[in-house]
Each structure stands twice: as C-alpha cells, then as structure tokens.
Design a protein around this motif. Sequence first.
Motif, PDB file in Angstrom:
ATOM      1  N   ASP A 195      14.263  51.035  16.019  1.00  0.00           N
ATOM      2  CA  ASP A 195      13.189  51.530  16.855  1.00  0.00           C
ATOM      3  C   ASP A 195      11.731  50.996  16.823  1.00  0.00           C
ATOM      4  N   GLU A 196      11.474  50.684  15.635  1.00  0.00           N
ATOM      5  CA  GLU A 196      10.049  50.108  15.170  1.00  0.00           C
ATOM      6  C   GLU A 196      10.120  48.792  15.733  1.00  0.00           C
ATOM      7  N   THR A 198      11.713  47.752  18.275  1.00  0.00           N
ATOM      8  CA  THR A 198      11.697  47.618  19.758  1.00  0.00           C
ATOM      9  C   THR A 198      10.009  47.860  20.143  1.00  0.00           C
ATOM     10  N   ARG A 199       9.447  48.493  19.344  1.00  0.00           N
ATOM     11  CA  ARG A 199       7.914  48.783  19.782  1.00  0.00           C
ATOM     12  C   ARG A 199       7.252  47.466  19.439  1.00  0.00           C
ATOM     13  N   ASP A 202       7.847  45.174  22.112  1.00  0.00           N
ATOM     14  CA  ASP A 202       6.832  45.373  23.186  1.00  0.00           C
ATOM     15  C   ASP A 202       5.582  44.902  23.416  1.00  0.00           C
TER      16      ASP A 202
END
Length: 282
Positions: A195-196, A198-199, A202
């Motif tokens: 998840d991190e 993915t951040r 972005d």
Amino acid sequence: MTFSIVAFDSGSESWGIAVASKFLAVGAVVPWGRAGAGAVATQAMAELSYGPKGLELLAEGIAADQVIAQLAGGDDEREHRQVGVVDSLGRGATFTGASCLDWAGGQAGDGYAVQGNILVGQQVVAAMADAWGSRSGEPFERRLLAALAAGDQAGGDRRGRQSAALRVWREGAAYGGVLDIAIDLRVDDHQTPVDELTRLLDLHDLYFGKPDPATLLPLEGPLAAEVVAALNQLGYPADESTLAEALATWAGVENYEERLVPGKLDPVVLQQLRHQAADLRR
C-alpha cells in the motif's frame, strides 16, 4: 521469503521488477536490471552476484533460460536459490531450487516471470500472473504494481509483511535524461508495504509524470491572469512579461519542473498551484 514479478514492456522498451517480502529493505537485494539487456530477481537464499552476473550475460544476448542455467550451474547452493529473469527480447524464465522453503515456485511466459518462496500457497503466484495478464494496455509500472498487489491480497509471504520495491529501467528515462532508471521506489520497513509503495508511485507520477499533450491548456487570457495572481500571492513576483520565468521558479521549488511545457499549462500543475494559493488564503 519473497514474491516478485520480473517483466518487459515492448511498447515502452522497459524492463521492471516489483517485489515484496517479510525482509528488511528487499529492494536492496532482489531487483537488478539494465535497459536494453533485461532484468533479474534473485531471492530465497539470495545470491547477490546473480544480479550483476546475470545482467552481463543478458547484455550478451543470452536467452533468459540459459542465463539461469549458467548462474545456477556452477552454484553448489542452487537448490536453496530462486531466480526470475526476463531477457532483452522479453522471454521470461524462472527457477526454484528444491530446498526452498514451502510454498515455493514460479510461473513464466512471454514478457514475464513470477516467483515466490515461503508463501501461503501457490495461489500467490497464480494471482500475480493473472493480474499481469489482465492489465495489458495499462502503464507498465502500474501493471507491475497490480501484479504485486494481487499477490499480497492472495496472502503473500506467510510470515507477514515488511518491505516492497518497484524498479523500472528504460533508456534515458531517469530524472534529467542521463541514466536509464525510470523508477526506483523502495519501502524498507512498513506494516503495509505494498500500500505504501502505491502511495509512493502516485507521488512519483505527480512529480515526474509527463504531461498528456491532449490536456494541455494554452497559458493565455484569463488562465494566464489567474496564474500570475496565484504566483504573486505565493511570493513569486510575476506579470504578463515575467510569467514564464516566475512559473518556472515556483515549479522548480515545488518539484514540478518535469511537467512544464512552454506556452502551455499541465492541468496537474494548475491544480497544485490553485491548492497552494487557496491554502494561503485560509
């Protein structure tokens, strides 16, 4: 202790690796690549020399399966190793030694190699391969990350989560256009590393993504006046004659210089400028 995908994108002439593990800073160990040659993921009881040695063999035009054969052939500990390779032509190959801890295995095909060890089960590798195959047409780095996320959602490393990394190699794609590393993102220690990651991707797209020519706005008329007003409000003195210079200075400070186009304005940059000006008015 790790699951990874090594892949090639013919449209952008890019090679990449996405990897996650219950291991500190997996991005410092597993992923190796070189534009024009290929990419290597070395894991399980990782032999780091497989990275540079594999890239040298790939640069000679040797096929992925033969690279693995040469790397493992002279290695007395090969049954404890795992490696995935994609070569200069996009051929994928993977190897899992018989002594790798369960569940361990891989799947390879045209343009990719997926592998993992100490996984919750075979479903991790299957989910990654399915996600890769179903995302054709998407940006390469997003396909890689989608495959990694699918493996994570399928259970991933059976010991838990700790780190993840995403690396993409493409000729002249680094910041400033000198080196070949297009993306180099690492999450070294985190409760939800995918998840991190993915951040971070972005954010990478925000700062270093290329503007879509179809969406560029002419920097003139009311839009130019709005930008001048916002820049002055933010402390970058500007008028019609100095707009380009003031905008470039602001963009350089805020790290949006890769999105500047002479005489045009990227809507992504405009949104960030508006947000900053609005925050100052509050």
